[in-house]
Design a protein around this motif. Structure first.
Motif, PDB file in Angstrom:
ATOM      1  N   CYS A 164      53.171  64.771  -0.953  1.00 33.20           N
ATOM      2  CA  CYS A 164      54.526  64.865  -0.402  1.00 33.20           C
ATOM      3  C   CYS A 164      55.557  64.383  -1.406  1.00 33.20           C
ATOM      4  CB  CYS A 164      54.637  64.032   0.874  1.00 33.20           C
ATOM      5  SG  CYS A 164      53.471  64.513   2.155  1.00 33.20           S
TER       6      CYS A 164
ATOM      7  N   VAL B 280      58.501  71.906   9.294  1.00 32.49           N
ATOM      8  CA  VAL B 280      57.049  71.922   9.499  1.00 32.49           C
ATOM      9  C   VAL B 280      56.670  73.157  10.306  1.00 32.49           C
ATOM     10  CG1 VAL B 280      55.060  70.669  10.399  1.00 32.49           C
ATOM     11  CG2 VAL B 280      57.017  69.398   9.461  1.00 32.49           C
TER      12      VAL B 280
ATOM     13  N   LEU C  30      55.890  71.704   5.022  1.00 34.40           N
ATOM     14  CA  LEU C  30      54.527  71.319   5.385  1.00 34.40           C
ATOM     15  C   LEU C  30      54.003  72.347   6.377  1.00 34.40           C
ATOM     16  CD1 LEU C  30      52.111  69.274   5.600  1.00 34.40           C
ATOM     17  CD2 LEU C  30      53.406  68.154   7.438  1.00 34.40           C
TER      18      LEU C  30
ATOM     19  N   GLN D 205      47.446  71.993  -1.355  1.00 36.14           N
ATOM     20  CA  GLN D 205      48.713  72.673  -1.612  1.00 36.14           C
ATOM     21  C   GLN D 205      48.432  74.156  -1.800  1.00 36.14           C
ATOM     22  OE1 GLN D 205      49.794  70.265  -5.059  1.00 36.14           O
ATOM     23  NE2 GLN D 205      51.482  69.357  -3.908  1.00 36.14           N
TER      24      GLN D 205
ATOM     25  N   PRO E 149      52.481  71.646   0.804  1.00 36.98           N
ATOM     26  CA  PRO E 149      51.385  70.873   1.397  1.00 36.98           C
ATOM     27  C   PRO E 149      50.878  71.522   2.684  1.00 36.98           C
ATOM     28  CG  PRO E 149      53.194  69.430   0.762  1.00 36.98           C
ATOM     29  CD  PRO E 149      53.702  70.837   0.645  1.00 36.98           C
TER      30      PRO E 149
END
Length: 218
Positions: free
Chosen positions: A18, A78, A144, A186, A193
């Motif tokens: 991150c 996300v 993410l 990744q 990520p």
């Protein structure tokens, strides 16, 4: 066979993936709910500390000292995806061996409770080609990606094969009760990520709290 790894070791690897998002100034009302990126002073007196969540009292305080913007850390974006041939959306009729898709609903709202922007993917990929297409379509808006599958291991294997073709991915078995297997790494040209959580909703939520929540708050 997946290696069994302690939670703190997995978390350290996840946090290394991150990178804090670049801070920027937001208008007061837009800053509500964001995270303050700098200390705020009124003269020489510290009135707001960096890292705190901006709530209504902070908005009022900022206005009272003449500020119309606040320095903030952006809300991470996300993307939550569930995959598996036996998953069915709630509201539809179940056939034999099928189960209602639960995790994306659970995890999307959990992400929002942490303060991030959550995108739930509404389609449920059933094979590698479908899943890869869905993930590639989401990479552009993701800081993410969270993936989960069904309660049995077949969907985990489907997810593992797919994301392993898209980047560098590690598979581990986390040393927590009912923790199950996880992937992290990744993927894509921007090295977004990604983490795969267990298919069982209770296990997925425990893993979210132990592993994903700290990633979002980084």
């Amino acid at each position: 066979m997946s290696e069994q790894v302690r939670v703190d070791e997995v978390l350290a690897s996840l946090l290394a993936l991150c990178h804090p998002l670049e801070p920027f100034d937001m208008p007061l009302l837009d800053a509500h709910g964001a995270t303050l990126s700098e200390d705020i002073y009124a003269g020489e007196r510290l009135v707001m500390k960096a890292g705190s969540r901006i709530r209504s009292t902070q908005i009022g305080l900022a206005a009272s000292i003449g500020l119309d913007h606040l320095p903030t850390r952006p809300h991470p974006r996300v993307v939550v995806i569930s995959a598996g041939p036996d998953l069915v959306e709630p509201g539809e009729t179940l056939s034999a061996d099928e189960e209602y898709e639960t995790n994306s609903w659970l995890l999307t709202t959990a992400v929002r409770e942490v303060g991030a922007v959550a995108y739930r993917v509404h389609s449920i990929p059933e094979n590698e080609d479908q899943l890869q297409a869905v993930i590639e379509d989401q990479l552009v808006r993701a800081d993410l990606i969270i993936l989960s599958g069904e309660r049995h291991d077949d969907s985990f294997d489907l997810i593992t094969r797919t994301i392993s073709k898209m980047g560098e991915v590690t598979s581990v078995e986390v040393a927590i009760e009912s923790g199950g297997r996880h992937n992290y790494g990744q993927i894509g040209p921007d090295k977004v990520p990604v983490i795969t959580l267990p298919g069982d909703p209770v296990s997925a939520y425990i893993s979210f709290e132990l592993l994903v929540r700290p990633m979002i708050r980084t």
